[in-house]
Enzyme design. Structure first.
Site, PDB file in Angstrom:
ATOM      1  CE  LYS A  58     -88.400 -58.735  16.358  1.00 26.69           C
ATOM      2  NZ  LYS A  58     -89.155 -58.247  15.188  1.00 26.69           N
TER       3      LYS A  58
HETATM    4  P1  NAD Z   1     -84.102 -64.077   7.365  1.00 23.11           P
HETATM    5  O1  NAD Z   1     -83.372 -64.838   8.400  1.00 23.11           O
HETATM    6  O2  NAD Z   1     -85.138 -64.779   6.565  1.00 23.11           O
HETATM    7  O3  NAD Z   1     -83.049 -63.414   6.325  1.00 23.11           O
HETATM    8  C1  NAD Z   1     -81.982 -62.610   6.750  1.00 23.11           C
HETATM    9  C2  NAD Z   1     -81.127 -62.287   5.534  1.00 23.11           C
HETATM   10  O4  NAD Z   1     -80.099 -61.376   5.941  1.00 23.11           O
HETATM   11  C3  NAD Z   1     -80.408 -63.502   4.938  1.00 23.11           C
HETATM   12  O5  NAD Z   1     -80.368 -63.391   3.533  1.00 23.11           O
HETATM   13  C4  NAD Z   1     -78.989 -63.379   5.508  1.00 23.11           C
HETATM   14  O6  NAD Z   1     -78.008 -64.018   4.699  1.00 23.11           O
HETATM   15  C5  NAD Z   1     -78.825 -61.865   5.507  1.00 23.11           C
HETATM   16  N1  NAD Z   1     -77.782 -61.420   6.434  1.00 23.11           N
HETATM   17  C6  NAD Z   1     -77.578 -61.797   7.721  1.00 23.11           C
HETATM   18  N2  NAD Z   1     -76.504 -61.185   8.220  1.00 23.11           N
HETATM   19  C7  NAD Z   1     -76.027 -60.395   7.241  1.00 23.11           C
HETATM   20  C8  NAD Z   1     -74.914 -59.507   7.145  1.00 23.11           C
HETATM   21  N3  NAD Z   1     -74.097 -59.337   8.178  1.00 23.11           N
HETATM   22  N4  NAD Z   1     -74.730 -58.830   5.978  1.00 23.11           N
HETATM   23  C9  NAD Z   1     -75.553 -59.017   4.921  1.00 23.11           C
HETATM   24  N5  NAD Z   1     -76.609 -59.849   4.955  1.00 23.11           N
HETATM   25  C10 NAD Z   1     -76.833 -60.534   6.100  1.00 23.11           C
HETATM   26  O7  NAD Z   1     -84.721 -62.800   8.113  1.00 23.11           O
HETATM   27  P2  NAD Z   1     -85.965 -61.921   7.669  1.00 23.11           P
HETATM   28  O8  NAD Z   1     -87.179 -62.456   8.344  1.00 23.11           O
HETATM   29  O9  NAD Z   1     -85.935 -61.735   6.197  1.00 23.11           O
HETATM   30  O10 NAD Z   1     -85.635 -60.542   8.410  1.00 23.11           O
HETATM   31  C11 NAD Z   1     -84.771 -59.561   7.830  1.00 23.11           C
HETATM   32  C12 NAD Z   1     -85.002 -58.230   8.519  1.00 23.11           C
HETATM   33  O11 NAD Z   1     -86.374 -57.845   8.382  1.00 23.11           O
HETATM   34  C13 NAD Z   1     -84.734 -58.201  10.032  1.00 23.11           C
HETATM   35  O12 NAD Z   1     -84.282 -56.917  10.393  1.00 23.11           O
HETATM   36  C14 NAD Z   1     -86.109 -58.426  10.630  1.00 23.11           C
HETATM   37  O13 NAD Z   1     -86.217 -57.961  11.951  1.00 23.11           O
HETATM   38  C15 NAD Z   1     -86.952 -57.616   9.663  1.00 23.11           C
HETATM   39  N6  NAD Z   1     -88.368 -57.958   9.643  1.00 23.11           N
HETATM   40  C16 NAD Z   1     -88.776 -59.230   9.397  1.00 23.11           C
HETATM   41  C17 NAD Z   1     -90.136 -59.504   9.352  1.00 23.11           C
HETATM   42  C18 NAD Z   1     -90.661 -60.862   8.994  1.00 23.11           C
HETATM   43  O14 NAD Z   1     -91.895 -60.986   8.826  1.00 23.11           O
HETATM   44  N7  NAD Z   1     -89.850 -61.884   8.833  1.00 23.11           N
HETATM   45  C19 NAD Z   1     -91.067 -58.482   9.608  1.00 23.11           C
HETATM   46  C20 NAD Z   1     -90.618 -57.184   9.849  1.00 23.11           C
HETATM   47  C21 NAD Z   1     -89.251 -56.938   9.856  1.00 23.11           C
END
Ligand code: NAD
Length: 429
Positions: free
Chosen positions: A114
């Protein structure tokens, strides 16, 4: 921009301790081989780079970027890149370690890594973001590579950023090597070598997990209700893909606030609204705002945390009134939160299987690039469903056999697989 970054940084400073706590519990229970235990309890490589970037104003700003490679016994290091002010070495270590477990549970030939840059991307212009991304890629140099370590999108990074990383990396290669290295990143735009279905993959995987849980629990999704924290790539896709299955989305929280409508929110309309309003669902017409406490106390059938880590804690876990938590985010539940949910009889599909759809379809993209192939979406969805559902069934069988919680069962499934691989390969020299 988070309202309270210092609080976030404080909480994420214990994220690696959370991983170690989960790891120790499973390793003790399954009596993991002592040598394998000591190998897996450490990361392999930790790269920290400080690099300068010229801003639009002409001034130079210094940035700090990270890449942690936890383990590559199963295959090349693999894992996302996050651009966020709270990124630090402890958080990246934890996220890298979780990636190793995910690939092991779903049996794909990938290791765990990561990375990220400590910054708030909303403070920079598009041109600045491109230069920051390219300079970070250059600073990482051959610490990443198509057969060695393959980044992907995570919080605040997307397919555009992956395209810039690929282009920068390829520019450092001799011309005749370039075309065989496009799999240096996954999550690219489809036109630039990406895969169909990668953008929705994590959300799609979560939906397959909820469907499988519903099937095993004789639970009807049609007419049920749920709420989501985070409406970015993972949260918004999960909601949009759940819509045809019939559950009602009653509330969403994101960085800008919360929106609530007990009659149901339409995920597609909500996403259109958020895109128009700079990314947040707050103020959605016809819906009400909620306090954080009221949000966590909502009565519903399930909750999908899909934002950041450490959200279900000693403070919030007692408030949850749901049957199931499906962890879309990485590490949304801390060890205290976990214990409280268990005591209260709330089921939990842990992150290391629930959100593994992203890494699975990244693996498909990597394979397509290596073979110069382009797979149809139906084939990708079908293969994703098989791999992630098989992983789910391994975890649920382990949990049932030992009468333990699903997170510990998921760890045991991952660790048993890695233990076998180490036994077969031995330790050099
Ligand atoms: P993203 O940046 O697309 O979206 C993040 C979301 O979280 C946004 O809606 C943002 O407004 C919200 N957010 C941020 N801080 C916040 C807070 N303090 N309180 C409430 N909401 C908040 O990110 P993503 O890719 O959707 O990733 C989200 C989670 O999923 C992370 O933990 C990431 O590690 C995990 N994840 C992502 C993927 C992927 O393929 N993108 C894969 C596995 C896991």
């Amino acid at each position: 921009m988070p309202k309270d970054i210092s609080k976030l940084q404080e909480s994420s400073s214990s994220l690696y301790a959370t991983v170690q706590n989960q790891f120790d519990r499973a390793a003790d229970l399954m009596r993991l081989d002592r040598n394998v235990r000591s190998i897996l309890s450490k990361t392999t490589n930790e790269i920290i780079v400080n690099f300068p970037v010229k801003m639009d104003s002409g001034k130079v700003e210094m940035f700090t970027g990270y890449r942690v490679q936890h383990n590559n016994a199963l295959g090349p290091y693999k894992g996302g890149l996050r651009f966020h002010p709270a990124v630090n070495i402890d958080e990246v270590r934890a996220l890298a370690t979780w990636m190793t477990w995910k690939s092991a549970i779903v049996r794909i030939p990938m290791g765990g890594a990561k990375g990220g840059i400590q910054m708030d991307p909303s403070h920079y212009s598009c041109g600045e973001l491109e230069r920051i991304t390219r300079r970070f890629t250059f600073a990482l140099g051959y610490n990443i590579g198509p057969e060695y370590d393959i980044p992907a999108p995570d919080v605040n990074t997307n397919s555009q950023i992956m395209a810039w990383i690929m282009d920068t990396y390829l520019s450092t290669m001799p011309a005749h090597e370039r075309n065989r290295c496009v799999h240096v990143v996954t999550g690219k735009p489809v036109e630039a070598g990406g895969s169909l279905g990668r953008d929705k993959a994590t959300g799609q995987g979560i939906v397959f997990m909820i469907m499988e849980w519903a099937r095993q629990s004789n639970f009807r999704l049609e007419g049920s209700s749920y709420f989501i924290q985070g409406f970015g790539n993972v949260g918004a896709w999960a909601a949009r893909l759940l819509k045809p299955l019939g559950p009602r989305l009653i509330a969403v929280e994101d960085i800008g606030g919360r929106t609530y409508n007990p009659e149901g929110l339409d995920p597609d309309a909500l996403l259109r609204y958020a895109k128009k309003k700079g990314g947040s669902v707050a103020g959605y017409p016809g819906a009400k705002s909620l306090s954080r406490e009221a949000f966590f106390s909502l009565k519903a059938d399930f909750f999908i945390p899909a934002a950041l880590e450490n959200q279900i804690t000693a403070e919030t876990a007692p408030l949850l009134t749901v049957r199931l938590v499906a962890e879309g985010a990485n590490g949304p539940t801390n060890p205290e939160g976990d214990l409280i949910l268990q005591k209260r009889g709330i089921s939990l599909i842990p992150d290391i299987i629930c959100n593994a759809g992203g890494v699975i379809v990244s693996y498909f993209e990597w394979l397509q690039n290596k073979r110069s192939e382009f797979w149809p979406l139906e084939e990708i969805d079908r293969k994703l469903k098989t791999l992630i559902t098989d992983g789910f069934n391994r975890v649920s069988a382990e949990a049932e056999k030992r009468a333990i919680d699903w997170r510990t069962a998921a760890y045991i499934v991952a660790l048993r697989h890695l233990e076998k691989v180490y036994r077969e390969r031995g330790i050099f020299p």
